[in-house]
Design a protein around this motif. Structure first.
Motif, PDB file in Angstrom:
ATOM      1  N   ARG A  41       0.895  -1.330   0.057  1.00  6.63           N
ATOM      2  CA  ARG A  41       0.084   0.105  -0.018  1.00  6.63           C
ATOM      3  C   ARG A  41       1.023   1.120   0.047  1.00  6.63           C
ATOM      4  N   HIS A  42       0.715   2.141  -1.178  1.00  8.73           N
ATOM      5  CA  HIS A  42       1.553   3.215  -1.098  1.00  8.73           C
ATOM      6  C   HIS A  42       0.457   4.366  -0.838  1.00  8.73           C
ATOM      7  N   GLU A  43       1.183   5.270   0.082  1.00  5.27           N
ATOM      8  CA  GLU A  43       0.380   6.614   0.391  1.00  5.27           C
ATOM      9  C   GLU A  43       1.465   7.793   0.214  1.00  5.27           C
ATOM     10  N   VAL A  55      -2.254  10.514  -3.272  1.00  7.02           N
ATOM     11  CA  VAL A  55      -2.014   9.207  -3.755  1.00  7.02           C
ATOM     12  C   VAL A  55      -2.066   8.082  -2.807  1.00  7.02           C
ATOM     13  N   ASP A  56      -3.122   7.283  -2.898  1.00  2.00           N
ATOM     14  CA  ASP A  56      -3.212   6.082  -1.904  1.00  2.00           C
ATOM     15  C   ASP A  56      -3.706   4.867  -2.900  1.00  2.00           C
ATOM     16  N   CYS A  57      -2.654   3.929  -3.053  1.00  2.00           N
ATOM     17  CA  CYS A  57      -3.076   2.924  -4.105  1.00  2.00           C
ATOM     18  C   CYS A  57      -2.284   1.586  -3.649  1.00  2.00           C
ATOM     19  N   PRO A  58      -2.943   0.576  -4.111  1.00  2.00           N
ATOM     20  CA  PRO A  58      -2.154  -0.844  -3.863  1.00  2.00           C
ATOM     21  C   PRO A  58      -1.429  -1.053  -4.920  1.00  2.00           C
ATOM     22  N   LEU A  59      -0.222  -1.920  -4.791  1.00  2.61           N
ATOM     23  CA  LEU A  59       0.662  -2.406  -5.758  1.00  2.61           C
ATOM     24  C   LEU A  59       0.873  -3.777  -5.608  1.00  2.61           C
TER      25      LEU A  59
END
Length: 109
Positions: A41-43, A55-59
């Protein structure tokens, strides 16, 4: 790849940080190469067109080879800085996966 872009060697390098959400158990390919799949999880807050953008997204991640054995020991919730390249999950898949070639744990706030 065929056509005009074949063989051009366009850059494909990603460096990103985040928190390890989950990691599958270490397994081995039929050729005996260690592999781990995981999710991150990137924030962050980025600047775009002069405006702040959250920006809040899974990878999705895959780690192959000797690095997979080290990666398998990392607990979910750990902060990570990753480097690698993007590739499709499967040959005809629209889903991108980060193939991790380097990583280190980092402190999270």
């Amino acid at each position: 790849m065929t056509g005009p872009a074949a063989g051009r060697g366009f850059p494909n390098r990603v460096v990103i940080g985040g928190v390890l959400v989950s990691s599958q158990a270490l397994r081995y390919t039929p050729a005996g190469v260690p592999i781990v799949t995981a999710s991150l999880r990137h924030e962050s807050e980025q600047s775009e067109a002069g405006q702040a953008r959250r920006v809040d997204c899974p990878l999705e991640l895959v780690v192959i080879g000797d690095e997979a054995q080290r990666f398998a020991a990392i607990a979910p919730g750990s902060g990570l800085k990753l480097a690698g390249f993007l590739a499709a999950r499967h040959r005809n898949s629209p889903v991108l996966v980060l193939h991790v070639t380097e990583f280190r744990t980092i402190q999270t706030d």
